[in-house]
Design an enzyme around this catalytic site. Structure first.
Site, PDB file in Angstrom:
ATOM      1  CB  ALA A  73      -0.898  -0.011   1.231  1.00 19.91           C
ATOM      2  CD  GLN A  75       2.371   6.646   4.670  1.00 18.12           C
ATOM      3  OE1 GLN A  75       3.287   6.140   5.313  1.00 18.12           O
ATOM      4  NE2 GLN A  75       2.453   7.858   4.156  1.00 18.12           N
ATOM      5  CB  SER A  76       4.019  -0.420   1.974  1.00 20.16           C
ATOM      6  OG  SER A  76       4.756  -1.600   2.260  1.00 20.16           O
ATOM      7  CG  ASN A  77       5.005   0.123   8.203  1.00 16.53           C
ATOM      8  OD1 ASN A  77       5.328   1.290   8.386  1.00 16.53           O
ATOM      9  ND2 ASN A  77       3.845  -0.370   8.625  1.00 16.53           N
ATOM     10  CB  VAL A  79       7.445  -0.420   0.162  1.00 15.84           C
ATOM     11  CG1 VAL A  79       8.231   0.478  -0.785  1.00 15.84           C
ATOM     12  CG2 VAL A  79       6.532  -1.357  -0.639  1.00 15.84           C
TER      13      VAL A  79
END
Ligand SMILES: *Cc1c(COP(=O)(O)O)cnc(C)c1O
Length: 336
Positions: A73, A75-77, A79
């Site tokens: 997503a 706000q992916s942690n 990534v």
């Protein structure tokens, strides 16, 4: 289980701290709550994906890859942590970010994890919501291979049997740590998303023959689908590490009553949990995963589902950087 058979890179010192939450335990009137600090995995402000990346990047290097493709997503942690680890090993990272949360909020779209992705030099492409994002990542990987790149594709959340090794190994680490401290553990609680953390813990705790149950608090899917995903990955991981007997379906428990309106959409329970942990313990949770998981655990304690005499270990999976994508929510007055 003999995990040294699998390639690995080392990214942070172990064990991560196991701390008693004295103030929260007192405020809630029991149970005895402990926290496993996997927000302290060092790289890129830490989080649970760093544990998975030790094994995923280990395999990528063993295969000679120089370009990592992954997805998440906005706000992916995952990534953010992948982009940082890739740079550490001189690799390029391409990330596909899905507009999974419908919002025009400036901070959500630009701050928090997105800001850090860009600092880590991550090549970002956006995708509309609702696509099969792992298929999108595979297609991107194939396109880059056709251009001559040596690509390793990591699925969303790093959740496949290789990534789940991070939590098989975390379970082994926790059991040894608790044994050295003379600490009996009655139950573990974790956020359960793309399922690698939950599934890995189940395999690791089963492999150590502990009988410690794991309660996953869902953040996206309904209970039946979440439990099916966790079970499928736990079975695949058990088979990958050679754990005889696998993981019984009855060992997989997800409570998905705390998702609220949807993935990444804030809830008042999450607000309370984030503020409570900050003010009682000086610990930062995140709005999408650990905040909702803690909200669920607090509610289940208040309802008596989690008993007053238990000793519970909550897995802190990190993600506090995501708070900066939700500044408007935390500045706003609580809905009543
Ligand atoms: C990804 C993530 C989770 C969920 O872990 P899964 O292995 O995807 O289930 C929980 N908390 C945080 C902060 C995360 O980034």
């Amino acid at each position: 289980m003999h995990l040294a058979r699998f390639p690995r890179v080392r990214l942070f010192p172990t064990p991560t701290p196991l701390e008693k939450l004295e103030n929260l335990s007192r405020t809630l009137g029991g149970p005895e709550i402990w926290i496993k600090r996997d927000d302290c995995t060092v790289v890129a402000t830490g989080g649970n994906k760093v544990r998975k990346l030790e094994w995923l990047i280990g395999e990528a290097r063993a295969q000679g890859a120089t370009h990592i493709v992954t997805q998440g997503a906005v706000q992916s942690n995952h990534v953010r942590q992948t982009a940082a680890v890739a740079r550490r090993f001189g690799m390029t990272c391409t990330a596909l970010l899905e507009h999974r949360v419908e919002t025009n909020d400036r901070d959500y779209l630009n701050s928090g994890n997105v800001l850090l992705d860009k600092l880590f030099g991550c090549k970002i492409e956006y995708r509309a919501s609702g696509l099969d994002m792992n298929a999108e990542a595979e297609a991107k990987g194939a396109a880059l291979r056709a251009e001559g790149e040596k690509v390793y594709v990591i699925p969303g959340g790093g959740s496949n049997p290789v990534g789940a090794l991070g939590y098989v190994s975390c379970a082994q680490e926790l059991v040894q740590q608790a044994d050295e401290m003379g600490l009996r553990i009655d139950r573990m609680v974790t956020a359960s998303g793309s399922a690698g953390t939950h599934a890995g813990l189940l395999v690791g705790l089963q492999g150590c023959n502990t009988g410690i149950p794991v309660l996953g608090i869902g953040v996206r899917l309904p209970k039946d689908r979440q439990e099916a995903n966790v079970h499928r990955l736990a079975e695949a991981t058990a088979s990958y590490v050679g754990l005889a007997g696998g993981i019984p379906r009855s060992a997989v428990e997800a409570n998905c009553d705390y998702v609220g309106p949807g993935y990444g959409q804030p809830t008042e329970g999450m607000r309370e949990a984030v503020e409570l942990l900050a003010q009682e313990e000086g610990i930062l949770l995140d709005p999408v995963y650990s905040g909702k998981a803690m909200a669920g655990m607090i509610d289940l304690i208040r309802k008596g589902t989690i008993g007053k005499n238990e000793r519970v270990v909550f897995l802190h999976t990190g993600g506090a950087v995501g708070l900066f994508g939700y500044t408007g929510f935390f500045e706003s007055a609580p809905a009543t």
